[in-house]
Design a protein around this motif. Structure first.
Motif, PDB file in Angstrom:
ATOM      1  N   ALA A 264       0.656  -1.497   0.129  1.00  0.00           N
ATOM      2  CA  ALA A 264      -0.044  -0.096   0.007  1.00  0.00           C
ATOM      3  C   ALA A 264       1.373   0.964   0.092  1.00  0.00           C
ATOM      4  O   ALA A 264       1.791   0.679   1.010  1.00  0.00           O
ATOM      5  N   GLY A 265       0.565   1.998  -0.671  1.00  0.00           N
ATOM      6  CA  GLY A 265       1.212   3.659  -0.620  1.00  0.00           C
ATOM      7  C   GLY A 265       2.329   3.290  -2.081  1.00  0.00           C
ATOM      8  O   GLY A 265       2.904   4.533  -1.836  1.00  0.00           O
ATOM      9  N   GLY A 266       2.559   2.485  -2.611  1.00  0.00           N
ATOM     10  CA  GLY A 266       3.376   2.847  -3.945  1.00  0.00           C
ATOM     11  C   GLY A 266       4.686   1.942  -3.386  1.00  0.00           C
ATOM     12  O   GLY A 266       5.170   1.885  -4.524  1.00  0.00           O
ATOM     13  N   ALA A 267       4.847   1.192  -2.204  1.00  0.00           N
ATOM     14  CA  ALA A 267       6.092   0.780  -1.782  1.00  0.00           C
ATOM     15  C   ALA A 267       6.245  -0.737  -2.336  1.00  0.00           C
ATOM     16  O   ALA A 267       4.808  -0.961  -2.582  1.00  0.00           O
ATOM     17  N   TYR A 268       7.534  -1.610  -1.942  1.00  0.00           N
ATOM     18  CA  TYR A 268       7.758  -3.015  -2.654  1.00  0.00           C
ATOM     19  C   TYR A 268       7.304  -3.595  -1.524  1.00  0.00           C
ATOM     20  O   TYR A 268       9.373  -3.176  -0.984  1.00  0.00           O
ATOM     21  N   ALA A 269       8.013  -4.720  -1.391  1.00  0.00           N
ATOM     22  CA  ALA A 269       8.660  -5.283  -0.418  1.00  0.00           C
ATOM     23  C   ALA A 269       9.340  -6.315  -1.077  1.00  0.00           C
ATOM     24  O   ALA A 269       8.802  -7.083  -2.379  1.00  0.00           O
ATOM     25  N   ALA A 270      10.747  -6.761  -0.712  1.00  0.00           N
ATOM     26  CA  ALA A 270      11.663  -7.746  -1.534  1.00  0.00           C
ATOM     27  C   ALA A 270      12.363  -8.673  -1.476  1.00  0.00           C
ATOM     28  O   ALA A 270      12.221  -8.742   0.307  1.00  0.00           O
ATOM     29  N   TRP A 271      12.014  -9.844  -1.667  1.00  0.00           N
ATOM     30  CA  TRP A 271      12.706 -11.263  -0.408  1.00  0.00           C
ATOM     31  C   TRP A 271      14.126 -11.718  -1.685  1.00  0.00           C
ATOM     32  O   TRP A 271      13.747 -11.771  -2.763  1.00  0.00           O
ATOM     33  N   PHE A 272      15.230 -11.631  -1.539  1.00  0.00           N
ATOM     34  CA  PHE A 272      16.403 -12.114  -1.840  1.00  0.00           C
ATOM     35  C   PHE A 272      17.513 -12.914  -2.192  1.00  0.00           C
ATOM     36  O   PHE A 272      17.402 -12.867  -0.491  1.00  0.00           O
ATOM     37  N   SER A 273      18.040 -13.848  -2.475  1.00  0.00           N
ATOM     38  CA  SER A 273      18.934 -14.871  -2.186  1.00  0.00           C
ATOM     39  C   SER A 273      19.410 -14.499  -3.012  1.00  0.00           C
ATOM     40  O   SER A 273      19.586 -14.560  -4.069  1.00  0.00           O
ATOM     41  N   ASP A 274      21.034 -15.297  -2.331  1.00  0.00           N
ATOM     42  CA  ASP A 274      22.291 -15.384  -2.929  1.00  0.00           C
ATOM     43  C   ASP A 274      22.827 -16.665  -4.030  1.00  0.00           C
ATOM     44  O   ASP A 274      22.464 -17.737  -2.641  1.00  0.00           O
ATOM     45  N   VAL A 275      21.596 -16.639  -5.104  1.00  0.00           N
ATOM     46  CA  VAL A 275      22.228 -17.824  -5.908  1.00  0.00           C
ATOM     47  C   VAL A 275      23.121 -17.958  -6.930  1.00  0.00           C
ATOM     48  O   VAL A 275      23.046 -19.129  -7.908  1.00  0.00           O
ATOM     49  N   THR A 276      24.145 -17.340  -6.626  1.00  0.00           N
ATOM     50  CA  THR A 276      25.394 -17.447  -7.339  1.00  0.00           C
ATOM     51  C   THR A 276      26.179 -18.539  -7.509  1.00  0.00           C
ATOM     52  O   THR A 276      26.737 -19.444  -8.773  1.00  0.00           O
ATOM     53  N   ASN A 277      26.116 -19.727  -6.017  1.00  0.00           N
ATOM     54  CA  ASN A 277      27.537 -20.392  -6.431  1.00  0.00           C
ATOM     55  C   ASN A 277      25.969 -21.596  -7.035  1.00  0.00           C
ATOM     56  O   ASN A 277      26.824 -21.975  -7.356  1.00  0.00           O
ATOM     57  N   VAL A 278      24.787 -21.862  -6.405  1.00  0.00           N
ATOM     58  CA  VAL A 278      24.307 -23.157  -6.728  1.00  0.00           C
ATOM     59  C   VAL A 278      24.196 -23.078  -8.618  1.00  0.00           C
ATOM     60  O   VAL A 278      24.791 -23.764  -8.987  1.00  0.00           O
ATOM     61  N   LEU A 279      23.822 -21.759  -8.783  1.00  0.00           N
ATOM     62  CA  LEU A 279      24.223 -21.633 -10.604  1.00  0.00           C
ATOM     63  C   LEU A 279      25.499 -21.696 -11.283  1.00  0.00           C
ATOM     64  O   LEU A 279      25.379 -22.440 -12.079  1.00  0.00           O
ATOM     65  N   ARG A 280      26.773 -21.584 -10.508  1.00  0.00           N
ATOM     66  CA  ARG A 280      27.974 -22.715 -10.990  1.00  0.00           C
ATOM     67  C   ARG A 280      28.443 -23.670 -11.024  1.00  0.00           C
ATOM     68  O   ARG A 280      29.055 -23.817 -12.013  1.00  0.00           O
ATOM     69  N   GLN A 281      27.711 -23.618 -10.108  1.00  0.00           N
ATOM     70  CA  GLN A 281      27.372 -25.179  -9.756  1.00  0.00           C
ATOM     71  C   GLN A 281      26.659 -25.832 -11.103  1.00  0.00           C
ATOM     72  O   GLN A 281      27.426 -27.055 -11.592  1.00  0.00           O
ATOM     73  N   GLN A 282      25.797 -25.696 -11.072  1.00  0.00           N
ATOM     74  CA  GLN A 282      24.802 -26.161 -11.927  1.00  0.00           C
ATOM     75  C   GLN A 282      25.548 -26.115 -13.686  1.00  0.00           C
ATOM     76  O   GLN A 282      25.422 -26.922 -14.432  1.00  0.00           O
ATOM     77  N   GLU A 283      26.462 -25.068 -13.329  1.00  0.00           N
ATOM     78  CA  GLU A 283      26.588 -24.874 -15.090  1.00  0.00           C
ATOM     79  C   GLU A 283      28.273 -25.270 -15.073  1.00  0.00           C
ATOM     80  O   GLU A 283      28.497 -26.319 -16.500  1.00  0.00           O
ATOM     81  N   ARG A 284      28.290 -26.146 -14.352  1.00  0.00           N
ATOM     82  CA  ARG A 284      29.837 -26.532 -13.741  1.00  0.00           C
ATOM     83  C   ARG A 284      29.702 -28.318 -14.391  1.00  0.00           C
ATOM     84  O   ARG A 284      30.413 -29.220 -15.195  1.00  0.00           O
ATOM     85  N   LEU A 285      28.661 -28.962 -13.589  1.00  0.00           N
ATOM     86  CA  LEU A 285      27.614 -30.224 -14.011  1.00  0.00           C
ATOM     87  C   LEU A 285      28.012 -30.373 -15.534  1.00  0.00           C
ATOM     88  O   LEU A 285      28.058 -31.087 -15.937  1.00  0.00           O
TER      89      LEU A 285
END
Length: 545
Positions: A124-145
């Motif tokens: 309400a009022g034009g604001a935003y709630a954000a949830w975020f997490s660092d997935v750098t290592n997960v993505l790199r592991q997937q790329e490596r596999l």
């Protein structure tokens, strides 16, 4: 949440906390811990969250962040409050219920790239709630596999060593934090290196020569430590050191091209012997950590296997060539040499009769005819052996007619019925080198039919479809499974020298070879060559340039 002052970073006081709780429709009617109100429980939950939580204003700027958010983003609260968030406001989930996770990139102050997974919900009022997490290592592991899997596939389907290791190098570079890669082989520390794979560099054709010049100037080549110790070598901030070192001057131009900073070298070890290294050049801000080194070690295993397979095939090829020379020598002795010996005996007998005043003309004519017959047979056998050494008819008649000529000769010698089938409209223009390899494949397949199949007929079929030329040789002999009226099998789809040679001949032109049982019985050898290779150099040559 974390405020810039008084416990939470961002906002101005306790009233903001209640507004936040209302905006996200947080409801804590009955605190589970006596003495704690809804606001206290909310703040406790936000504070202990391992994921980043933040509030944004209507312009997408940070106003409130929790401790995990500061850790993920790598900046203090004072630097983040009022700073634009990396989350596009158009990605906000209007329903606030669906799991609309998206990804974005955040660059930390030291230049490190972090991949963030986030959700954005309008308040309400034009604001935003954000949830975020660092997935750098997960993505790199997937790329490596994924890279490891593709590298294993390229080793299994290798048409040439350089092509295989270039593919492995490219797979390594495709991971997010590696800018360039070299795969080098060396048999002895005092020997010259061989570049077997490279990716991420510009024009580096003379890399080996320039590196030799650096070594002569006294440059310390750190990957030689990996070869000698058989352990990984990691050097942080290596690029500035190399570019500032005059002993590395011959390589400054090449080494300055990729955007890299730190360096890691992983030894290639196979059968207990170090045969080379993989050198990885990391993008600035990304250092070779344990997971990255584990990935390099896996890729080094694939590269070492590819090199070992190539060496084994080279030995096999040499053995096959030696066996072929012995076979030709044996055939020459068993046919032409024996016939020439018989011709000599007939000539001496004929001469003795000529010297005899009482010679019988009819007997002399008979001996002369025998001598002529022997010479004709010897000439035919000699021509056959010469044709096996180099089928001249290929250039004069073309592949199909050369196969027909060989089939006719084989049929005359063995009584095996050889049916060569080629459509009249078949039209292809092959380089003579490809024709000879295809001819040798057919020749070897027919030789195997005579030697192993106990067949009465064999069909050689040419076909051209979708710009792919295919030739299959199918016999009616004993396949791998014994039938009710057939003897026990004498053949199996195993990697004999002949099969290895046929497969190599097909793969050097980007083709494929199949050898195995035919659905209706007997045995089939099929080779396919794409049109893209018809006028090109072999795969081994084009990939090594």
């Amino acid at each position: 949440m974390i405020r810039a002052e008084r416990g939470l970073y961002g906002g101005s006081g306790p009233s903001d906390q209640a507004e936040v709780c209302s905006n996200v429709k947080c409801r804590v009617d009955e605190p589970s811990v006596p003495g704690l109100g809804a606001d206290s429980v909310l703040r406790a939950l936000v504070a202990v969250s391992a994921d980043g939580l933040a509030l944004l204003d209507r312009h997408g700027r940070f106003t409130v962040l929790n401790a995990a958010a500061l850790d993920v983003l790598g900046l203090p609260a004072d630097d983040l409050i009022g700073h634009p968030a990396p989350f596009p406001l158009g990605d906000a989930d209007l329903a606030g219920l669906r799991d609309h996770r998206r990804r974005t990139v955040w660059l930390t102050p030291d230049g490190r790239r972090r991949d963030l997974e986030y959700r954005l919900v309008p308040l309400a009022g034009g604001a935003y709630a954000a949830w975020f997490s660092d997935v750098t290592n997960v993505l790199r592991q997937q790329e490596r596999l994924t890279a490891i899997t593709r590298a294993a596939s390229s080793v299994a389907d290798a048409g040439s060593l350089r092509g295989t290791l270039d593919a492995v190098a490219n797979e390594i570079v495709m991971t997010a934090n590696i800018a360039a890669v070299q795969i080098l082989a060396i048999d002895n520390p005092s020997d010259e290196l061989r570049v077997l794979g490279m990716a991420g560099f510009g024009d580096a054709a003379d890399f080996v020569q320039r590196l030799s010049a650096c070594r002569r100037l006294g440059a310390r080549v750190r990957f030689m430590d990996a070869i000698q110790t058989r352990e990984p070598v990691v050097v942080l901030n290596r690029k500035p050191a190399i570019l500032a070192d005059p002993t590395w001057a011959p390589l400054h131009e090449i080494m300055d091209y990729p955007n890299w900073d730190s360096f890691a070298s992983m030894p290639l070890i196979v059968r207990g012997r170090t045969i080379g290294v993989i050198n990885a050049y990391y993008v600035p801000g990304d250092d070779p950590g344990p997971s990255s080194l584990a990935f390099l070690e896996a890729m080094a295993d694939h590269a070492a296997i590819a090199i070992d397979i190539a060496a084994h095939l080279a030995r096999t090829r040499s053995q096959a060539q030696s066996d072929e020379r012995r076979r030709l020598a044996r055939d020459l002795h068993d046919s032409v040499v024996q016939q020439l010996f018989s011709m000599r005996m007939q000539a001496e007998a004929l001469r003795s009769q000529v010297d005899n005043a009482d010679a019988d003309p009819a007997r002399m004519r008979s001996r002369a005819q025998e001598l002529a017959d022997l010479s004709r047979t010897a000439l035919a056998d000699l021509r056959g052996l010469v044709f096996e050494l180099h089928p001249l008819e290929l250039a004069e008649l073309g592949l199909v007619e050369a196969v027909r000529a060989h089939a006719a000769s084989l049929q005359a010698r063995t009584a095996l019925v050889v049916d060569v089938q080629a459509p009249e409209e078949l039209d292809f223009d092959l380089a003579i080198e490809i024709q000879e390899d295809l001819y040798r494949i057919v020749q070897e397949a027919l030789h195997n039919v005579v030697k192993h199949a106990r067949a009465s007929t064999v069909a050689v079929r040419f076909a051209l479809a979708d710009r792919v030329l295919s030739i299959d040789v199918t016999d009616d002999g004993c396949g791998p499974e014994p039938g009710p009226e057939r003897a026990a099998p004498t053949r199996a789809p195993r990697a004999t020298l002949g099969l290895v040679s046929m497969r190599e001949r097909a793969e050097r032109w980007g083709g494929q070879l199949y050898a195995g049982p035919h659905p209706t019985g007997g045995w089939t050898v099929k080779v396919t060559v794409p049109a893209a290779a018809w006028h090109n150099q072999p795969v081994e040559e084009t990939t090594s340039r």
